[in-house]
Each structure stands twice: as C-alpha cells, then as structure tokens.
Design a protein around this motif. Sequence first.
Motif, PDB file in Angstrom:
ATOM      1  N   TRP A 596       0.844  -1.162   0.031  1.00 24.72           N
ATOM      2  CA  TRP A 596      -0.077  -0.016   0.077  1.00 24.72           C
ATOM      3  C   TRP A 596       0.849   1.301  -0.208  1.00 24.72           C
ATOM      4  N   SER A 598       0.004   4.031   1.462  1.00 29.32           N
ATOM      5  CA  SER A 598      -0.084   4.796   2.834  1.00 29.32           C
ATOM      6  C   SER A 598      -0.720   3.811   3.813  1.00 29.32           C
ATOM      7  N   GLU A 599      -0.243   3.362   4.919  1.00 24.93           N
ATOM      8  CA  GLU A 599      -0.739   2.818   5.956  1.00 24.93           C
ATOM      9  C   GLU A 599      -2.277   2.954   6.122  1.00 24.93           C
ATOM     10  N   THR A 600      -2.749   4.151   6.332  1.00 19.11           N
ATOM     11  CA  THR A 600      -4.117   4.400   6.593  1.00 19.11           C
ATOM     12  C   THR A 600      -4.545   4.601   5.116  1.00 19.11           C
ATOM     13  N   LEU A 709      -4.696   1.785  13.163  1.00 20.19           N
ATOM     14  CA  LEU A 709      -3.643   1.051  12.489  1.00 20.19           C
ATOM     15  C   LEU A 709      -4.365   0.232  11.522  1.00 20.19           C
ATOM     16  N   THR A 710      -5.582   0.190  11.551  1.00 17.98           N
ATOM     17  CA  THR A 710      -6.423  -0.704  10.542  1.00 17.98           C
ATOM     18  C   THR A 710      -7.038  -0.202   9.529  1.00 17.98           C
ATOM     19  N   GLY A 711      -6.627  -0.426   8.060  1.00 12.32           N
ATOM     20  CA  GLY A 711      -7.310   0.067   7.018  1.00 12.32           C
ATOM     21  C   GLY A 711      -8.644  -0.297   6.801  1.00 12.32           C
ATOM     22  N   ASP A 721       0.282  -5.569  16.607  1.00 13.27           N
ATOM     23  CA  ASP A 721       1.096  -4.456  16.434  1.00 13.27           C
ATOM     24  C   ASP A 721       2.498  -4.982  16.127  1.00 13.27           C
ATOM     25  N   SER A 723       4.702  -2.938  14.492  1.00 12.83           N
ATOM     26  CA  SER A 723       5.523  -1.983  14.024  1.00 12.83           C
ATOM     27  C   SER A 723       5.869  -0.832  15.123  1.00 12.83           C
TER      28      SER A 723
END
Length: 870
Positions: A596, A598-600, A709-711, A721, A723
């Motif tokens: 992705w 972006s993480e979001t 944290l969750t798309g 988690d 990261s």
Amino acid sequence: MTSQRLRTRLTTIVLLALVLGFTGSIIRPSIQAAVSYSLLFSTSSSRSIPVALNGQTVSGSIYVFTAPDTIEIVRVRFYLDDQAMTGAPRRTEGTAPFDFAGGSVSKATPFDVTKMSSGTHLITAAIDITNGSTIVLHAAFVVSGSQGNGSTALLFSAPSLELTVQLNGGPTSRSVSLTTDTETSTSFSISDNVSWATVSRTGTSTPATVTVTVDPIGLVSGTYTGTVTATATNHVSAILPITLSIPGSGPDQIHLAWVDDPSTTLTIVWRTQNAADPSIVSVREQGESTWLMATGSLRPSSTQGTLHEVSLFSLKPGTAYEYRVSGPSSTWSQEFTTRTAPQSGPADFDAIYVADTGIIGRSDGLASGTRQIVDEIAALNPLVVLGGGDYAYFDHDKRFGTLDNTIDAWFNQMQPIISQSPIMPTYGNHETLLGENYVNWSARFPTPTGFDERRNYSFNIGDAHFVSIYAVTNSGGLPEATRNWIIQDIQAAKAAGQRWIIPYLHVSPFSEGTNHPSNVKLRSQLGPIFESLGVQLVVASHDQSYERTFPLINVPASNTPTSLSTSCYTMDDGVSWVKVSPGGKRSNISKDFSPWASETPPTWTAFRDNTMHHFLRIRVSASGTLRVEAFGVAGDGTPPVIQDSFFYTTGSCPPREPDDVIPPDAPADLIAISLQSGISLDWDDNIEEDLFGYHVYRSESSDSGYSRLTGNPVRSSTYTDTSVPPGITFYYRVSAVDRNGNESQTSTVTSGTRLGSEFAIVYSVSASRSNPVPLSDAQVSGNLYVFTTPNATEIVRVLMYLDDSTMTGPPRRTEDSAPYDFSGGSATKAKAFDTKTVADGTHTVTAAIVLADGTTEQIHASFTVANRAA
C-alpha cells in the motif's frame, strides 16, 4: 472389388508415391518411423557384443556409439550431462560409424570413465535425418565410487524416468529408490529443475523412496525433459533424468464465447494439429439421447496446428446443453456441459471476473495461486467468465518458446473453466504493450463486433449490460472516439431496459497499490460518464491487490461517498469501483502482492486486502439485487474465503432494528500481551450480528494523539502490532464497527510494551571471535569478524543482509549451523569481513533469525565505516 484387386491397387498407389518427386526424380522415403535407434556401448574398440548403455554401471574405458548406421542419418551430435543440449556438442560425427569419442571404421576411440566423478551421468545423442527431423536419444549410466574418483556416491535405482500424460489430464507419479554405493545411510536433499514436476521423499536419509509427480496443466503437447538431483555432504550427487511426453493428437484449448445473443447462440473454438480435421460439433439438450451436428470453419490464428470454430443458433434460453468437438480420424473429444443465458429481462445468473492469472508452474514461483484459482472458479461453474487481462505474461515466462505457444498453454490451463463457461475478455498491458500483440490474442477470442476492431464491445444477459473497455496504459486515457462509443452504447442499453450496467476493464482508476497506482486520467474521464449514466459497478485489475470504494459521486473532483455502509446500497447511491487482483500471479515488480502507498487507506476505501489472490463473483437476481462477492484464495489449497461482500438493491436497504445497537462500552476486556516481535491485543467478542469488524488505534499518550492502525475493520477479536520498537509503552483503543460504518465507544490499555530482542549482532577483531562488542553505533575499519549471539538451540537458520534492511534481495550469506557468521567460517575460526570493500559511511547489517517454532526474529545493526580516517 475383390481383396486381391484391392491389394494390387493399393500397391500401385504406394509405388507411385515412392517414385514420384516434385521434379520426377526417385525420392527415397523416410524410414524414421520404421527404424529404432539406440545408444550402445562395448568394452572392445571393435564395437563387438554391444549392449544398451541406459541403466548400466560402467568402469574403465568403454566405446559408446549409436546404431544402426542407416543412410538416412546426416549427422549425430553427442552431449555429456547436457540433457537440454544448451551447450556445444561434445562431439559431432558426420559419417558412420557414429562414435561418442570418435574413431575409424574399424576401431573406436575409448571413453575413459575413470576421469569422471562417481554417480549418474547422461549421454544425449541428437540424430539428424535427411527429411529434416531430429531424433533425440538419452542414456543414463552410473560410475560408482570404487571405479570413479573414490568418493561415495548417491545412486537412484533407475537410470531415468519416462512418463506419458494426456493433454489436460491429471497428475501422475513414479517412484524410485535412493541409496549410496556403499549401502551406508546419509542425510540428503532433493530438488528438480522444471516447473511441471514436483518431487517428494519418504525420509531425510538413505535408503529412501523418491517420488516424482508430473502435471500437464499449462503445457502443450510435446516432449519435456528435466532432472531430479539428490545431494549429500561429501557424496557425489545422483542425477535422475525425467522425460514427460504429452501426446498431441486430440482436440485441446476448447473454449466458449458469445458473438450473438447469449440466450440463443453459442460459439465453440478448439484446436487440432491438422487443418484437414473437420470443424464439427455434436450437441444435444441435457437429458436427450440424440446428438445433432453443426459444422463450422477454420478460425485464422498463428497457433501451431489450427483452430476450429462452430457457432450454434436457435438454442433455448436458460437451457443446459451437452456438446463435444471433432478430432482427427473421426474421433470426438470428451463431453462437456454448458448452458445458454436467460432471456432478456429480470433473471437469476452469476458472472466471475478474474485477471492477472499467469501460467501455472512459473520458474520464479510467482504464479502461486493460479492452480487453485482455476480449480475454484471451475467448481463454481459460473454462467460467464469476464477475463480482466494480463493472462500469460510472455515477457517474463519463456518456458514455451514463442508467444503463440505461450497463448496455447494459457488456453489449455483455463480449459476446465472456459469449456463450460463462455469467456468474454478485456485486454491488459501484457496482451498489447509488453512483447505481446493484440492481434495474436484477439484471434483466439470470438467476441461481438463492438468498436475499434473488437477492442471494445458489449453484451446483455437478463437485465444486465456488460461493457468490455480497452484500457491498457498506466497513466494514459481513452481516445474521444472510444469515450463517445461508451456513452452511446450505455445509453442504448438503458433505453432498451437494461437495469444493471457493469463496465469492466484492466487498468484501475482507483488503486492505492504501489505497483500500479490509480490511473487518474481514466478516473477523470470515466467518473462523470458513469455517474451520469447510472452505472452501479465498475470492475478493474492491474495492481496485485483488492480494493473497493464506497459508492462515489462527484468523481474525480471530490470522490464523495453517498453511503458509509459497507454492505447495502440503493439505486440512488453512487458508483462502486472495485479492483480485483491478482488472479493467481503475484507481481513482477514487488515479487509479492502490491504494497500500500499509505498505512491508512484513503477516505473512499470501503475495503482492501493485499494478502491473498482474488476473483470476483457478481450475482444478479430477478428480484432486483446485484450482489458482489470478493473471494480470497491463499493458493495453498485451503478453502477460499469471501473477504468482502456488498449489494445494490432496486428497493431499500434493510432497516436496523431499534435494539440493534453496538454497546457503548464494547468491546470488553481489552488486554495487551508483550512479545519479542510486537504487542498482541485481545478482547471479548460480544457484538451483535450487525457487527462488521473492529478498528484499532494507537498513541504514545493515554489521552490523545491516537492514529488508526487498521485500514479495514479486522474480522477477529485479536490484533498484533508489529511496527513498534522495543522498550516503549504504547496505548491502544479498539472500537467496534457496524455495517453502516458506525463505531462504538472505545476501550484503552496502557500496558503495551514490546520486549527487547534476546539476539544481537556483534563483532570481534579476532578470528577466534574473542571479546565481542555490539556492532550497532560502532565506528570500524579494516577486517571485522561479525556474527550473531547467542547460539541458541532453537535457531534453525540465520540469513545475513548488508544494506538491505527490508530483505528484498537475496541474502549475502545463509548460515544453517552455529556459529552464525556474517562472512562464514568454521567452528573455531571466522572469516573476515573486509570493510574496505564498502564505501566509508553508514551501513547496516540485518540478520533474519529463523526459529524452530516457525517464527523469524529480525535484528539490525547500523555502524560507520571510516577506513580513510583510520
């Protein structure tokens, strides 16, 4: 005519055929089919008392040659341990006798096997015949340890394996034993060098049984060769040549299409090797006993052999039919079952969209889900398959030699699906831009006439209208003429009463994947068109991930959702844009699914996934719903899962019950578990049936600064988690999400502290590894001895990388036993890492420590090289 007169007439015909050539000269007929050539050897230079070389154990000097010496032989080329004949011949003989080591008519030159390594070897002879053909022979023989170079050797019980499988048939297996020439037990590893074979074994030490399984899926008729190799430390390897033969006489590449009305017509295409074979289909309504015949014609294409095409007319709508196609010598294919589409108007049916498939068995391993994707779609047996493009990837997969051979392999691979469900394709960049050619592909696919030489076309099923759009570039848009055709086509469909408008194309206008981001030009062109024409669903692919937007309006200006529901929309809602990929083959760019950007996720994202292969099922009902289901396939044989599901309705979405409310304090009992690799969250899953999932938030402060944290909402009551760095406390909140996007109140945890790793990267200035110190933040020069510590018993392997902290390239070194050195070494002495081989400045060593429980611990050490200063 009496039998004697018939024999006389046949004899006359044969004699005329033998003596009449193009110029009237006498032409000697080829006797290739009548002569059986062999690779023989003798222990005498006179070539007396020869025996077949294949399977023999030999010693000393032997005399190898081919026989018989017919006048049809032009030359013989000999190869040693080069089964594929990719290197130069070891020897070429232009006159008889044809000796492997040369010689005269009366005396052969010896071949001294004592100069060879012990184990299995292979001689290949390519016999060129006067008619232009080549006969290839192989003979595997064994040089044992006592006769060769003195090393102990692994030995297979058979000199070679030859297997025959019918085209499109199932896998078949053969087994051999593996021992040593001294009958001692030793551990070994086993491998093969071809994609169409897999090898397994009964144990890790000799004696053992080795099983070779071959699978013809994705292959065309012909002969394929490869090798299985067994290796062991301090042993000469054993090589087992394998040959796979796939007869090519029967019809193959059988596939269906609709060129005219899908409810009353059907077009059938298949291939045979001979253009003289008839183009005939026999068909009957399922349950009937009488076959009806329909004839057709050859379909021009550049395939080896020829394509046949037959179109059936005046069929009954919504009816199942059985059919079979003609082959050579008055034979028929197996019987297949298909069905016509329902008649125009509201109806129940399903369609499946699949793209980015690749061909099973790629040598780079990227087609990891293709086999299961084919199996799963064939099992669902949809009414129609919408091909999304990027089918064979000829630019990266050269196993089949030519583009058309590769296209042949793809159609044979897909036959289990497209022999029962018509395939209606769109085309991708790989069919048009990357060494392939639209003409080669379009010649294989019958479609309606459409626009721009069939690059764009449409068709109706029930009250749905499908539009195949030719969009193949990463950033370019569509020509004005194509856009005008799309508008006119959809307007005509709406005027005719088609309720559901479903365009499908290859390149995606909405994509957050980094391999192939959004084509914003397409978005700006198609967004206003589809919104104004009342399109509900657009399907694309190209980027190796799955994404689905909320129903959007005002595209591309604001991309505004008309609903934040994740499941139900009405005809007043906007357009849902769905990207469905990969259909079996991971990316050539990332060598995996698409990361992705972006993480979001963007605000327009309703759901996304980049961990599985995907195909899309579209289910239209007569009652007025268009339901869409995204299937995720792992590729390891585990059952597929429906990752995402939503529907449009001509009515209204089901109302929520008054008491169907997410509890304000849900979820309950949220706890954090500190791990070496991250922080694991767990909570009580006590939500009502209306729950869609959970969102997880994190902050370094208990009161503010939380980021999601969750798309997409996670579908379980656990989340890890990974990261976070070690030693820092983080705060978490978890909320429940209903199908309309409403979130509950959140819970908070303050005990999330990742543990530090027990492993470290250290270095010493001594080869004995004495007095080690941490490599991190060190300033170094000259020779270092770098290794990981401690040497724990649970370590299986350590992979070392230099300046590759994401580990995307191959490891600089892999250590399978302690001590685990960056540059290798023995138990008592490490090898030096010369820092002068890298530039002065900051560098990073990364170690991936694989543990016995299957987990991997990643550690990094950044350091500064200062050789000039030193």
